[in-house]
Design an enzyme around this catalytic site. Structure first.
Site, PDB file in Angstrom:
ATOM      1  N   HIS A   1       0.874  -1.171   0.000  1.00 52.28           N
ATOM      2  CA  HIS A   1       0.000   0.000   0.000  1.00 52.28           C
ATOM      3  C   HIS A   1       0.913   1.222   0.000  1.00 52.28           C
ATOM      4  CE1 HIS A   1      -2.677   3.044   1.793  1.00 52.28           C
ATOM      5  NE2 HIS A   1      -3.699   2.261   1.496  1.00 52.28           N
TER       6      HIS A   1
ATOM      7  N   GLN B   1      -4.210  -4.781   7.223  1.00 56.53           N
ATOM      8  CA  GLN B   1      -5.250  -5.708   6.755  1.00 56.53           C
ATOM      9  C   GLN B   1      -5.170  -7.064   7.442  1.00 56.53           C
ATOM     10  OE1 GLN B   1      -7.693  -4.797   4.923  1.00 56.53           O
ATOM     11  NE2 GLN B   1      -6.932  -2.878   4.067  1.00 56.53           N
TER      12      GLN B   1
ATOM     13  N   CYS C   1      -4.717   2.311  -3.704  1.00 59.98           N
ATOM     14  CA  CYS C   1      -3.475   2.899  -3.131  1.00 59.98           C
ATOM     15  C   CYS C   1      -2.316   1.925  -3.283  1.00 59.98           C
ATOM     16  CB  CYS C   1      -3.657   3.278  -1.662  1.00 59.98           C
ATOM     17  SG  CYS C   1      -4.812   4.598  -1.418  1.00 59.98           S
TER      18      CYS C   1
HETATM   19  N1  PLP Z   1      -1.638  -0.463   4.772  1.00 58.05           N
HETATM   20  C1  PLP Z   1      -2.600  -1.183   4.212  1.00 58.05           C
HETATM   21  C2  PLP Z   1      -2.304  -2.598   3.792  1.00 58.05           C
HETATM   22  C3  PLP Z   1      -3.872  -0.631   4.028  1.00 58.05           C
HETATM   23  O1  PLP Z   1      -4.832  -1.353   3.466  1.00 58.05           O
HETATM   24  C4  PLP Z   1      -4.104   0.701   4.435  1.00 58.05           C
HETATM   25  C5  PLP Z   1      -5.409   1.334   4.188  1.00 58.05           C
HETATM   26  O2  PLP Z   1      -6.160   0.938   3.337  1.00 58.05           O
HETATM   27  C6  PLP Z   1      -3.054   1.393   5.037  1.00 58.05           C
HETATM   28  C7  PLP Z   1      -1.835   0.790   5.190  1.00 58.05           C
HETATM   29  C8  PLP Z   1      -3.234   2.790   5.506  1.00 58.05           C
HETATM   30  O3  PLP Z   1      -4.202   2.859   6.493  1.00 58.05           O
HETATM   31  P1  PLP Z   1      -4.708   4.286   6.973  1.00 58.05           P
HETATM   32  O4  PLP Z   1      -5.283   4.953   5.764  1.00 58.05           O
HETATM   33  O5  PLP Z   1      -5.724   3.983   8.000  1.00 58.05           O
HETATM   34  O6  PLP Z   1      -3.524   5.000   7.481  1.00 58.05           O
END
Ligand code: PLP
Length: 428
Positions: free
Chosen positions: A121, A216, A384
């Protein structure tokens, strides 16, 4: 701790799930983006504001003490939930901020290298990439295959760093040293689960730290940080029934002590003088300013709720829904399921998550819009994870992601709807 609950019949705990969308009952299948909140979480936050609201740590009055107890109590609950010590739990705004703390705090330099993977991500990609650009550290990206990190290539990249390279003039220069291997536990775009233990062993053999993005994974399966081998672990409250505005960075004591604080101000200090400042002990050193107190209380209630369900039961339920969805999607004409990597060499199901990601004749945005018209909330796009989409050769996917309150009837509703849309699209 809350009494134990059976997963069937918990829907009534979630007020939002009784909503209708476009006149249809809502099927909320966008849980990888954020989850809905049970009454227990909403009530805990309301009670905090109605009865205990005050700023924490510094006050001596009764409410300040109660608010501090509520906040620190939430930290203990989160610590227990992942088998950690409470002083190693740092509350952040979200997983993104949690991942930025080591990216900025490790003091990377020209002699360092950081490795991420194509699966990340952006939250576990961009902070490392940008810190490498700023500091001159080398940025390496390990490949993925069918949603799994290519472990052999990780080893090759590490070995490549170890080799001493010839300098431009004479003599030799030493290649940069691997400081960090940063890997997602579960891909948010595909749902595949990585073997963090194995990757941590590779990182540690190279003298590097393993940073795990658990955003996740922590919501879906039992976690004991003493067993996974990571040095840092980041996750978000809102993806596990908690509110937005609260996330967690866990680290081992040794790893946390390698970090310099990245956000400075009140509450993170022991003593401030004109010339210099002494920072507070862990975890407060990394929690500058007034923290998200009510949100921490909400996360504590979410952790209680999940514990009352039992994380084994959560894992089984969510994994089953994901598998059934991928199975049904895979037989639809024109639909391609991504990230169904089967059983790994170490006998694990590579995708035991509640995520079903696919391409179809309809563009993901069209697919998502047409599903929304039937009351089915899914996500379409790059999730993302643009480097992953490029590696897969797609511009995006449609992703359904299931959680504790979803059921098999919703899987069927969703996959039948996809089949109908795909058939109509091909004949138009
Ligand atoms: N890492 C992963 C695998 C994610 O799916 C997400 C959000 O979708 C994030 C990091 C970032 O999370 P946040 O937007 O709550 O900071």
């Amino acid at each position: 701790m809350a009494e134990s609950k059976n997963i069937a019949g918990i829907r009534d705990d979630f007020p939002l799930l009784s909503r209708r969308v476009h006149g249809e009952p809502l099927a909320y299948l966008d849980n990888a983006a954020t989850t809905q909140k049970p009454r227990q979480v909403l009530d805990a936050m309301e009670q905090y504001y109605v009865r205990h609201n005050a700023n924490i740590h510094r006050g001596v009055h009764t409410l300040a003490g109660e608010a501090t107890d509520a906040y620190e109590g939430a930290r203990e609950k989160v610590a227990r939930f992942i088998g950690a010590r409470s002083q190693d739990i740092i509350f952040t705004k979200n997983a993104t901020e949690a991942l930025n703390i080591p990216a900025y705090g490790l003091g990377l330099g020209r002699d360092d290298a950081v490795m991420v993977t194509e699966l990340e991500h952006h939250a576990n990609f961009v902070p490392w990439q940008q810190q490498c650009i700023r500091t001159g550290a080398r940025f390496l990206i390990a490949r993925q295959q069918d949603g799994m990190v290519d472990i052999e290539q990780v080893k090759e990249l590490v070995a490549g760093l170890r080799r001493t390279t010839r300098g431009p003039a004479n003599g030799t220069t030493t290649a940069p040293k691997l400081r960090v291997l940063a890997v997602t536990q579960t891909s948010n775009a595909l749902g595949t689960n990585q073997n963090i233990r194995e990757l941590a062993d590779i990182a540690h053999d190279a003298g590097a730290l393993l940073v795990a993005d658990g955003a996740q994974c922590i919501p879906h399966q039992p976690t004991d940080v003493r067993k996974i081998g990571a040095d840092f672990l980041a996750f978000s409250g809102h993806k596990m029934l908690g509110p937005t505005g609260i996330g967690v960075l866990w680290g081992t004591e040794d790893a946390l002590s390698e970090l310099s604080p990245f956000i400075m101000g009140g509450d993170m200090i022991r003593k401030v003088g004109k010339e210099d400042t002494e920072f507070a002990e862990l975890p407060h050193r990394f929690e500058a300013g007034t923290p998200p107190i009510a949100e921490a209380v909400g996360l504590g209630a979410a952790v209680d709720y999940l514990s009352s369900l039992g994380m084994e039961q959560v894992h089984e339920h969510v994994g089953l829904l994901g598998r059934k969805a991928r199975e049904a999607l895979s037989v639809i004409d024109g639909v391609r399921v991504l990230g169904d990597a089967g059983i790994t060499a170490d006998g694990r199901n590579a995708n035991a998550s509640g995520i079903a990601s696919f391409t179809a004749p309809a563009h993901p945005h069209d697919m998502s819009t047409l599903l929304d018209a039937q009351g089915i909330a899914v996500r379409g796009g790059h999730h993302c994870a643009m480097p992953l989409m490029a590696a897969l050769g797609v511009n995006g996917t449609t992703r359904a992601s299931f959680y504790v309150y979803n059921d098999i009837a919703e899987v069927r509703l969703f996959t039948d709807a996809v089949a109908g849309i795909a058939a109509r699209w091909q004949h138009e």
